[in-house]
Design an enzyme around this catalytic site. Sequence first.
Site, short mmCIF file in Angstrom:
data_model
loop_
_atom_site.label_atom_id
_atom_site.label_comp_id
_atom_site.label_asym_id
_atom_site.label_seq_id
_atom_site.Cartn_x
_atom_site.Cartn_y
_atom_site.Cartn_z
N ASP A 61 -25.80 -2.59 -24.58
CA ASP A 61 -25.96 -4.05 -24.63
C ASP A 61 -27.23 -4.39 -23.85
O ASP A 61 -27.34 -4.08 -22.66
CB ASP A 61 -24.71 -4.72 -24.02
CG ASP A 61 -24.73 -6.24 -24.23
OD1 ASP A 61 -25.83 -6.82 -24.31
OD2 ASP A 61 -23.64 -6.83 -24.28
N ASP A 65 -28.29 -7.25 -30.35
CA ASP A 65 -28.52 -6.67 -29.03
C ASP A 65 -27.41 -5.74 -28.52
O ASP A 65 -27.46 -5.29 -27.39
CB ASP A 65 -28.81 -7.78 -28.00
CG ASP A 65 -27.60 -8.18 -27.20
OD1 ASP A 65 -26.53 -8.34 -27.79
OD2 ASP A 65 -27.75 -8.31 -25.97
N GLU A 66 -26.42 -5.45 -29.35
CA GLU A 66 -25.39 -4.53 -28.85
C GLU A 66 -24.74 -3.73 -29.95
O GLU A 66 -24.86 -4.05 -31.13
CB GLU A 66 -24.32 -5.30 -28.07
CG GLU A 66 -23.50 -6.23 -28.93
CD GLU A 66 -22.39 -6.88 -28.11
OE1 GLU A 66 -21.38 -6.22 -27.83
OE2 GLU A 66 -22.53 -8.06 -27.78
P1 TTP Z 1 -25.24 -11.36 -25.03
O1 TTP Z 1 -25.31 -9.89 -25.12
O2 TTP Z 1 -23.91 -12.03 -24.96
O3 TTP Z 1 -26.03 -11.86 -23.77
P2 TTP Z 1 -27.39 -11.40 -23.16
O4 TTP Z 1 -27.96 -10.20 -23.85
O5 TTP Z 1 -28.29 -12.58 -23.13
O6 TTP Z 1 -27.00 -11.05 -21.69
P3 TTP Z 1 -26.12 -9.86 -21.13
O7 TTP Z 1 -25.80 -8.99 -22.31
O8 TTP Z 1 -27.00 -9.17 -20.15
O9 TTP Z 1 -24.94 -10.51 -20.52
O10 TTP Z 1 -26.02 -12.01 -26.25
C1 TTP Z 1 -27.18 -11.44 -26.82
C2 TTP Z 1 -28.15 -12.48 -27.29
O11 TTP Z 1 -27.51 -13.31 -28.27
C3 TTP Z 1 -28.60 -13.41 -26.20
O12 TTP Z 1 -29.75 -12.94 -25.52
C4 TTP Z 1 -28.84 -14.69 -26.91
C5 TTP Z 1 -27.93 -14.66 -28.10
N1 TTP Z 1 -26.78 -15.55 -27.85
C6 TTP Z 1 -26.83 -16.83 -28.37
O13 TTP Z 1 -27.79 -17.18 -29.06
N2 TTP Z 1 -25.78 -17.65 -28.10
C7 TTP Z 1 -24.70 -17.31 -27.33
O14 TTP Z 1 -23.76 -18.12 -27.11
C8 TTP Z 1 -24.65 -15.98 -26.81
C9 TTP Z 1 -23.48 -15.53 -25.97
C10 TTP Z 1 -25.72 -15.16 -27.10
MG MG Z 2 -26.80 -8.52 -24.17
#
Ligand code: TTP
Ligand code: MG
Length: 380
Positions: A10, A101-102
């Site tokens: 992630d 992203d994951e």
């Molecule tokens: P996440 O993996 O939930 O968050 P993140 O990568 O920003 O942070 P971390 O993993 O370190 O906690 O989401 C991935 C991407 O998806 C995030 O950068 C932006 C997008 N996203 C949105 O557009 N809206 C949202 O509500 C969420 C949760 C994420």
């Molecule tokens: Mg993330």
Amino acid sequence: MSFLPIVHYDLDAFFASVEQKLNPKLRGKPVIVCGKGVVSTASYEARKHGVKSGMPVFQARILCPEAYFVKGNFGEYQKHSHLVYQVLKNFTPFIERSNLDEGFLDFTGFEEVYPDIIKACRKIRQEIKNNVGITVSLGISYSRVLAKIACGLAKPDGLFAISPSNKDAIVNSKPIDILPGIGPKTKVILNKINIYKVSDILASKEDLSKILGKHGTNIYLSALGQDNIWFKEREEQKSIGRSTTFPKNTNNIDYVLTMLFELCDEVFYEVVKNNLSFKSLAVTIRYTNFQDKEKCKTLFSSPSKLAHFYKIARELLFKIWDKKTVLRAVGVKTYNLTHSSNQSLFYNEQTRINNVNKTIISLREKFGKNSIKYALTQKY
Ligand code: TTP
Ligand code: MG
């Protein structure tokens, strides 16, 4: 230590990290990426001030007025997601991307290639940092649910492993919403009967199924560290394909392409309807002597338009068919299916295409398959 074959990756504060990479001025600073009036993501520097994804931008401005507020650039995020994928695919062909992203990496059967999986994961982190310029967190374990939990514990910019010997010590004392299937509503229901920690779930098998039915049983299995409805084993992921035997053997190119297009249409909407995406697309032909030939292509991303899907299938067909040999049958198949999530706060071209696809599917459900179709224009 036993071999831990599942890795969850992630990217850290993904959108914000990309912005920080592209604009050095933003590095080490609170950065808030905005879309449609809400926070898409906040850099870890901004999170310290309480800024969270999904929060209205005006509220984030109050919590962290000194932050840099930037508009999202989806094209850049897609590009960086692709760069990450390029690194990952050098380590295993079994990558299950959940979104940009994951996802999971499956190293089952790779014990000899990676005798030390933790060392391999350190290398993955280093290569992503060097080649892509952003950081990733990795969770390593023996099931998908535990790998995902481990990844959450590794965040940000870390690596964490859960093995059979430390699972209870690490997981059981954590709050229940660390598990999949426990959103705010289920949490309230369970808190009411004094279930707060994973260990409480493990001690309440009967109550869970009584109160929540099958959902409760699945939560219990997750607490044990077993994958169930939320994370499926690789073997369970099926393929979707269709083939057709021609009423008469033929080498008529228009006819063969029309049949190919029909098959693409069926397979494509079947995939989309089930919210799936696929990694490999194959075309098969059968000669009149019943010999089969197949050509398969692995793709970076699942095509979201039928026209694109068909274009790839047609290219594959022409790689195995000389347009002269008489054929008996043709087929189209998608492999490596995973559940796709179209989570994005941005209304972009992708959202528009998804909406068109959904509309076509619902029209067909109501009025039949032939009620709406794309016209096929032959160019070869
Ligand atoms: P996440 O993996 O939930 O968050 P993140 O990568 O920003 O942070 P971390 O993993 O370190 O906690 O989401 C991935 C991407 O998806 C995030 O950068 C932006 C997008 N996203 C949105 O557009 N809206 C949202 O509500 C969420 C949760 C994420
Ligand atoms: Mg993330």
